[in-house]
Design a protein around this motif. Structure first.
Motif, PDB file in Angstrom:
ATOM      1  N   ILE A 163       0.853  -1.192   0.000  1.00 29.28           N
ATOM      2  CA  ILE A 163       0.000   0.000   0.000  1.00 29.28           C
ATOM      3  C   ILE A 163       0.885   1.235   0.000  1.00 29.28           C
ATOM      4  O   ILE A 163       1.791   1.361   0.831  1.00 29.28           O
ATOM      5  N   GLN A 164       0.611   2.147  -0.929  1.00 29.61           N
ATOM      6  CA  GLN A 164       1.401   3.370  -1.064  1.00 29.61           C
ATOM      7  C   GLN A 164       0.533   4.586  -0.759  1.00 29.61           C
ATOM      8  O   GLN A 164      -0.566   4.731  -1.301  1.00 29.61           O
ATOM      9  N   MET A 165       1.059   5.436   0.136  1.00 27.04           N
ATOM     10  CA  MET A 165       0.301   6.616   0.522  1.00 27.04           C
ATOM     11  C   MET A 165       1.258   7.713   0.985  1.00 27.04           C
ATOM     12  O   MET A 165       2.040   7.511   1.912  1.00 27.04           O
ATOM     13  N   THR A 187     -18.003   6.115  -4.587  1.00 29.63           N
ATOM     14  CA  THR A 187     -17.337   5.882  -5.869  1.00 29.63           C
ATOM     15  C   THR A 187     -17.554   4.474  -6.419  1.00 29.63           C
ATOM     16  O   THR A 187     -17.186   4.209  -7.570  1.00 29.63           O
ATOM     17  N   SER A 188     -18.108   3.592  -5.603  1.00 33.01           N
ATOM     18  CA  SER A 188     -18.292   2.173  -5.964  1.00 33.01           C
ATOM     19  C   SER A 188     -16.968   1.445  -6.153  1.00 33.01           C
ATOM     20  O   SER A 188     -16.922   0.370  -6.751  1.00 33.01           O
ATOM     21  N   HIS A 189     -15.874   2.019  -5.642  1.00 34.65           N
ATOM     22  CA  HIS A 189     -14.591   1.333  -5.701  1.00 34.65           C
ATOM     23  C   HIS A 189     -14.587   0.168  -4.708  1.00 34.65           C
ATOM     24  O   HIS A 189     -15.162   0.276  -3.617  1.00 34.65           O
ATOM     25  N   PRO A 190     -13.945  -0.947  -5.059  1.00 37.63           N
ATOM     26  CA  PRO A 190     -13.874  -2.073  -4.121  1.00 37.63           C
ATOM     27  C   PRO A 190     -13.092  -1.705  -2.867  1.00 37.63           C
ATOM     28  O   PRO A 190     -12.190  -0.859  -2.901  1.00 37.63           O
ATOM     29  N   VAL A 191     -13.454  -2.354  -1.760  1.00 29.76           N
ATOM     30  CA  VAL A 191     -12.843  -2.045  -0.464  1.00 29.76           C
ATOM     31  C   VAL A 191     -11.986  -3.223  -0.003  1.00 29.76           C
ATOM     32  O   VAL A 191     -12.422  -4.370  -0.035  1.00 29.76           O
ATOM     33  N   MET A 192     -10.759  -2.911   0.408  1.00 27.95           N
ATOM     34  CA  MET A 192      -9.884  -3.899   1.021  1.00 27.95           C
ATOM     35  C   MET A 192      -9.817  -3.622   2.521  1.00 27.95           C
ATOM     36  O   MET A 192      -9.525  -2.495   2.933  1.00 27.95           O
ATOM     37  N   ILE A 193     -10.107  -4.615   3.327  1.00 25.24           N
ATOM     38  CA  ILE A 193     -10.114  -4.459   4.777  1.00 25.24           C
ATOM     39  C   ILE A 193      -8.739  -4.815   5.314  1.00 25.24           C
ATOM     40  O   ILE A 193      -8.204  -5.894   5.021  1.00 25.24           O
ATOM     41  N   VAL A 194      -8.146  -3.910   6.113  1.00 23.74           N
ATOM     42  CA  VAL A 194      -6.784  -4.101   6.610  1.00 23.74           C
ATOM     43  C   VAL A 194      -6.755  -3.859   8.110  1.00 23.74           C
ATOM     44  O   VAL A 194      -7.409  -2.943   8.616  1.00 23.74           O
ATOM     45  N   GLU A 195      -6.002  -4.697   8.820  1.00 25.38           N
ATOM     46  CA  GLU A 195      -5.814  -4.483  10.258  1.00 25.38           C
ATOM     47  C   GLU A 195      -5.104  -3.152  10.488  1.00 25.38           C
ATOM     48  O   GLU A 195      -4.139  -2.819   9.790  1.00 25.38           O
ATOM     49  N   TYR A 196      -5.563  -2.434  11.494  1.00 26.68           N
ATOM     50  CA  TYR A 196      -4.977  -1.127  11.785  1.00 26.68           C
ATOM     51  C   TYR A 196      -3.488  -1.233  12.083  1.00 26.68           C
ATOM     52  O   TYR A 196      -2.677  -0.433  11.601  1.00 26.68           O
ATOM     53  N   ASN A 197      -3.097  -2.253  12.868  1.00 31.31           N
ATOM     54  CA  ASN A 197      -1.688  -2.389  13.257  1.00 31.31           C
ATOM     55  C   ASN A 197      -0.767  -2.604  12.065  1.00 31.31           C
ATOM     56  O   ASN A 197       0.434  -2.337  12.149  1.00 31.31           O
ATOM     57  N   ALA A 198      -1.330  -3.096  10.951  1.00 33.00           N
ATOM     58  CA  ALA A 198      -0.500  -3.366   9.779  1.00 33.00           C
ATOM     59  C   ALA A 198      -0.212  -2.112   8.966  1.00 33.00           C
ATOM     60  O   ALA A 198       0.722  -2.099   8.154  1.00 33.00           O
ATOM     61  N   LYS A 254      -8.533   6.556   0.914  1.00 35.72           N
ATOM     62  CA  LYS A 254      -8.134   6.267  -0.472  1.00 35.72           C
ATOM     63  C   LYS A 254      -6.622   6.412  -0.565  1.00 35.72           C
ATOM     64  O   LYS A 254      -6.069   7.498  -0.399  1.00 35.72           O
ATOM     65  N   PRO A 255      -5.918   5.307  -0.834  1.00 40.47           N
ATOM     66  CA  PRO A 255      -4.458   5.382  -0.950  1.00 40.47           C
ATOM     67  C   PRO A 255      -4.050   5.910  -2.318  1.00 40.47           C
ATOM     68  O   PRO A 255      -4.877   6.081  -3.220  1.00 40.47           O
ATOM     69  N   ASP A 256      -2.759   6.169  -2.487  1.00 33.39           N
ATOM     70  CA  ASP A 256      -2.267   6.563  -3.809  1.00 33.39           C
ATOM     71  C   ASP A 256      -2.389   5.390  -4.768  1.00 33.39           C
ATOM     72  O   ASP A 256      -2.812   5.563  -5.915  1.00 33.39           O
ATOM     73  N   GLU A 270      -5.381   1.662  -8.530  1.00 30.53           N
ATOM     74  CA  GLU A 270      -5.532   3.011  -7.984  1.00 30.53           C
ATOM     75  C   GLU A 270      -6.945   3.257  -7.456  1.00 30.53           C
ATOM     76  O   GLU A 270      -7.127   3.988  -6.485  1.00 30.53           O
ATOM     77  N   ASN A 271      -7.933   2.674  -8.107  1.00 32.73           N
ATOM     78  CA  ASN A 271      -9.322   2.874  -7.690  1.00 32.73           C
ATOM     79  C   ASN A 271      -9.695   1.849  -6.619  1.00 32.73           C
ATOM     80  O   ASN A 271     -10.318   0.827  -6.894  1.00 32.73           O
ATOM     81  N   ILE A 272      -9.285   2.145  -5.410  1.00 33.03           N
ATOM     82  CA  ILE A 272      -9.490   1.224  -4.298  1.00 33.03           C
ATOM     83  C   ILE A 272      -9.585   2.019  -3.000  1.00 33.03           C
ATOM     84  O   ILE A 272      -9.034   3.119  -2.885  1.00 33.03           O
ATOM     85  N   ILE A 273     -10.305   1.471  -2.041  1.00 31.27           N
ATOM     86  CA  ILE A 273     -10.431   2.095  -0.716  1.00 31.27           C
ATOM     87  C   ILE A 273      -9.914   1.110   0.332  1.00 31.27           C
ATOM     88  O   ILE A 273     -10.199  -0.091   0.269  1.00 31.27           O
ATOM     89  N   ILE A 274      -9.138   1.622   1.283  1.00 32.25           N
ATOM     90  CA  ILE A 274      -8.641   0.813   2.386  1.00 32.25           C
ATOM     91  C   ILE A 274      -9.510   1.067   3.608  1.00 32.25           C
ATOM     92  O   ILE A 274      -9.618   2.203   4.081  1.00 32.25           O
ATOM     93  N   ALA A 275     -10.178   0.029   4.096  1.00 29.69           N
ATOM     94  CA  ALA A 275     -10.983   0.138   5.320  1.00 29.69           C
ATOM     95  C   ALA A 275     -10.161  -0.369   6.491  1.00 29.69           C
ATOM     96  O   ALA A 275      -9.546  -1.440   6.421  1.00 29.69           O
ATOM     97  N   VAL A 276     -10.151   0.388   7.565  1.00 30.75           N
ATOM     98  CA  VAL A 276      -9.324   0.072   8.730  1.00 30.75           C
ATOM     99  C   VAL A 276     -10.125  -0.767   9.725  1.00 30.75           C
ATOM    100  O   VAL A 276     -11.230  -0.376  10.131  1.00 30.75           O
ATOM    101  N   TYR A 277      -9.553  -1.903  10.109  1.00 32.63           N
ATOM    102  CA  TYR A 277     -10.214  -2.807  11.061  1.00 32.63           C
ATOM    103  C   TYR A 277      -9.412  -2.817  12.353  1.00 32.63           C
ATOM    104  O   TYR A 277      -8.205  -3.082  12.350  1.00 32.63           O
ATOM    105  N   SER A 278     -10.081  -2.542  13.482  1.00 32.90           N
ATOM    106  CA  SER A 278      -9.387  -2.375  14.752  1.00 32.90           C
ATOM    107  C   SER A 278      -8.914  -3.687  15.364  1.00 32.90           C
ATOM    108  O   SER A 278      -7.955  -3.711  16.134  1.00 32.90           O
TER     109      SER A 278
END
Length: 296
Positions: A163-165, A187-198, A254-256, A270-278
């Motif tokens: 992930i680049q940001m 935006t209807s972009h797909p969402v990737m769920i990522v652990e916050y600590n990562a 939204k990452p770079d 590029e058209n992706i959203i990162i969702a943060v999971y606690s």
């Protein structure tokens, strides 16, 4: 040969209920028993068309498909076309396995029956024989499904993710999750769920403070912290529903770009959203992200 209407209804009702129950199980879709009973009754009543010659037009291919679609709608009420056709496909697959198991049992035993317009009617079925065919089909389905799941659980569905940001990069391992259908409502972009600590290193210290020590992020606090900053344009709130959680909400950014590597092939998204999971996504720590299937 005599065909008893009550037997026709009972046979079809039991089989439909078992098939729909397995569709719910393997489709990972929760539903109420009363809905399964209603859908099973509809399927059982459909077989009664045999006794009404004027209604034999209902045995056409189109009407059979329409009836099966109506059964899925009654049983599960899927809200999306994708989910509807997924459940319909699982329903057909399980029905075919049950049909094959039933015919195999009929072939090797002394069952008597007739085939009319693609529907099989038996005349000397017993509860024992019905349970035998259901048990055989259930074993076959579990064996086949277990084999498929085992194959899917191998390394081929784990992928390297970068992930680049804002000039910062984090690398992690992601799991392709076919059950992840989250998309950004804006935006209807797909969402990737990522652990916050990562991905903690991607966030400014102000945002990190909003997550640390809190079971759930404070959405108002995060919004206030990001107001009048470049990060505000990246901010997203992703609604979701899960077992035991209704009207849930995830903080997203939204990452770079996101680089996904599989079999030495790198895909830049590029058209992706990162969702943060606690919390943790994997108890064993095998992966720290859930990838939307559309991404791969």
């Amino acid at each position: 040969m005599i065909v008893y209407a009550e037997y026709v209804f009972l046979e079809n009702f039991i089989m439909n209920f078992i098939i729909l129950s397995l569709t719910s199980k393997f489709g990972k879709t929760q539903t109420k028993k009363v809905r399964l009973l209603m859908a099973s009754s509809l399927g059982a009543l459909y077989a009664f068309v045999l006794f009404f010659p004027s209604l034999h037009f209902l045995f056409s291919m189109m009407m059979k498909v329409t009836c099966s679609m109506l059964i899925i709608i009654i049983a599960f009420s899927p809200y999306r076309f994708k989910e509807f056709f997924r459940l319909l496909g699982i329903f057909y697959l399980i029905t075919m396995v049950f049909g094959g198991a039933g015919f195999a049992l009929f072939y090797f035993t002394s069952f008597n029956g007739i085939i009319s317009n693609g529907i099989f009617y038996t005349t000397n079925i017993t509860l024992k024989n019905l349970m035998l065919s259901c048990g055989l089909a259930y074993i076959l389905i579990n064996f086949c499904w277990g084999y498929i799941q085992k194959q899917l659980s191998r390394d081929k569905i784990y992928m390297k993710v970068k992930i680049q940001m804002n000039g910062e990069n984090v690398e992690l391992k992601g799991l392709v999750d076919t059950g992840n259908s989250l998309k950004d409502p804006l935006t209807s972009h797909p969402v990737m769920i990522v652990e916050y600590n990562a991905i903690i290193n991607l966030f400014p210290e102000s945002i990190q403070a909003a997550f640390i020590g809190s079971k759930y992020p404070n959405f108002n606090e995060i919004t206030m912290l990001l107001t009048n900053t470049p990060w505000m344009t990246r901010l997203r709130f992703i609604p979701f529903e899960a077992l035991g959680t209704e009207n849930g909400m995830l903080v997203g950014f939204k990452p770079d770009s996101v680089l996904i590597e599989k079999d030495y092939e790198i895909k830049n998204i590029e058209n992706i959203i990162i969702a943060v999971y606690s919390k943790r996504l994997s108890k064993s720590g095998d992966y720290t992200a859930l990838l939307h299937p559309d991404l791969v």
